[in-house]
Write a protein that holds these residues in place. Structure first.
Motif, mmCIF file in Angstrom:
data_model
loop_
_atom_site.group_PDB
_atom_site.id
_atom_site.type_symbol
_atom_site.label_atom_id
_atom_site.label_comp_id
_atom_site.label_asym_id
_atom_site.label_seq_id
_atom_site.Cartn_x
_atom_site.Cartn_y
_atom_site.Cartn_z
ATOM 1 N N ASN A 70 8.089 7.167 3.365
ATOM 2 C CA ASN A 70 8.637 7.606 4.642
ATOM 3 C C ASN A 70 8.043 8.921 5.132
ATOM 4 O O ASN A 70 8.491 9.459 6.142
ATOM 5 N N ALA A 71 7.044 9.432 4.435
ATOM 6 C CA ALA A 71 6.454 10.727 4.780
ATOM 7 C C ALA A 71 5.475 10.609 5.947
ATOM 8 O O ALA A 71 4.910 9.537 6.194
ATOM 9 N N PRO A 72 5.255 11.703 6.654
ATOM 10 C CA PRO A 72 4.327 11.694 7.788
ATOM 11 C C PRO A 72 2.904 11.289 7.416
ATOM 12 O O PRO A 72 2.211 10.667 8.214
ATOM 13 N N SER A 73 2.455 11.607 6.213
ATOM 14 C CA SER A 73 1.074 11.290 5.835
ATOM 15 C C SER A 73 0.839 9.788 5.802
ATOM 16 O O SER A 73 -0.212 9.304 6.244
ATOM 17 N N ARG A 74 1.790 9.037 5.280
ATOM 18 C CA ARG A 74 1.629 7.577 5.241
ATOM 19 C C ARG A 74 1.588 7.008 6.650
ATOM 20 O O ARG A 74 0.754 6.153 6.962
ATOM 21 N N ALA A 75 2.466 7.487 7.503
ATOM 22 C CA ALA A 75 2.470 7.026 8.893
ATOM 23 C C ALA A 75 1.135 7.345 9.565
ATOM 24 O O ALA A 75 0.585 6.514 10.301
ATOM 25 N N GLN A 76 0.594 8.527 9.282
ATOM 26 C CA GLN A 76 -0.703 8.915 9.850
ATOM 27 C C GLN A 76 -1.802 7.989 9.353
ATOM 28 O O GLN A 76 -2.639 7.516 10.130
ATOM 29 N N TRP A 77 -1.819 7.713 8.046
ATOM 30 C CA TRP A 77 -2.852 6.831 7.481
ATOM 31 C C TRP A 77 -2.765 5.431 8.079
ATOM 32 O O TRP A 77 -3.777 4.827 8.428
ATOM 33 N N LEU A 78 -1.555 4.906 8.202
ATOM 34 C CA LEU A 78 -1.387 3.580 8.795
ATOM 35 C C LEU A 78 -1.881 3.557 10.240
ATOM 36 O O LEU A 78 -2.530 2.601 10.668
ATOM 37 N N GLN A 79 -1.607 4.617 10.968
ATOM 38 C CA GLN A 79 -2.050 4.695 12.361
ATOM 39 C C GLN A 79 -3.576 4.812 12.439
ATOM 40 O O GLN A 79 -4.216 4.152 13.252
ATOM 41 N N GLU A 80 -4.164 5.624 11.558
ATOM 42 C CA GLU A 80 -5.616 5.820 11.566
ATOM 43 C C GLU A 80 -6.377 4.540 11.196
ATOM 44 O O GLU A 80 -7.506 4.353 11.631
#
Length: 97
Positions: A70-80
């Motif tokens: 649920n961390a921002p880094s995972r969301a960023q990686w998925l978006q990238e």
């Protein structure tokens, strides 16, 4: 509670691996810096030279892994990696100590 180990395979088209790898390494660095429950995050390339990327992650416990998910880094990686046809297959493991 015991540690949680994730053994994962990131499947990506051969022509995309060189694009996905630096994004995954940046994600790794953010996780190790910003997530205290992420104890280890290794990125491995098979010597066979295929398009897979292997990951070995160690978390303090299940709660630390849920925080990672649920961390921002995972969301960023998925978006990238959107549109790169990246598939992650993960197996949750308990270390034998």
């Amino acid at each position: 509670m015991s540690k949680l180990v994730i053994m994962g395979t990131v499947e990506v088209a051969p022509e995309r691996r060189d694009q996905v790898l630096p994004l995954l390494m940046a994600h790794r660095a953010r996780c190790l810096k910003d997530e205290p429950g992420t104890l280890r995050f290794e990125v491995l390339l098979p010597r066979e030279g295929d398009s897979r990327i292997l990951i070995h992650e160690v978390y303090q416990d299940d709660e630390a892994f849920e925080a990672h998910r649920n961390a921002p880094s995972r969301a960023q990686w998925l978006q990238e990696t959107t549109g790169m046809d990246v598939k992650v297959i993960a197996t949750r493991c308990s270390p034998v100590e």
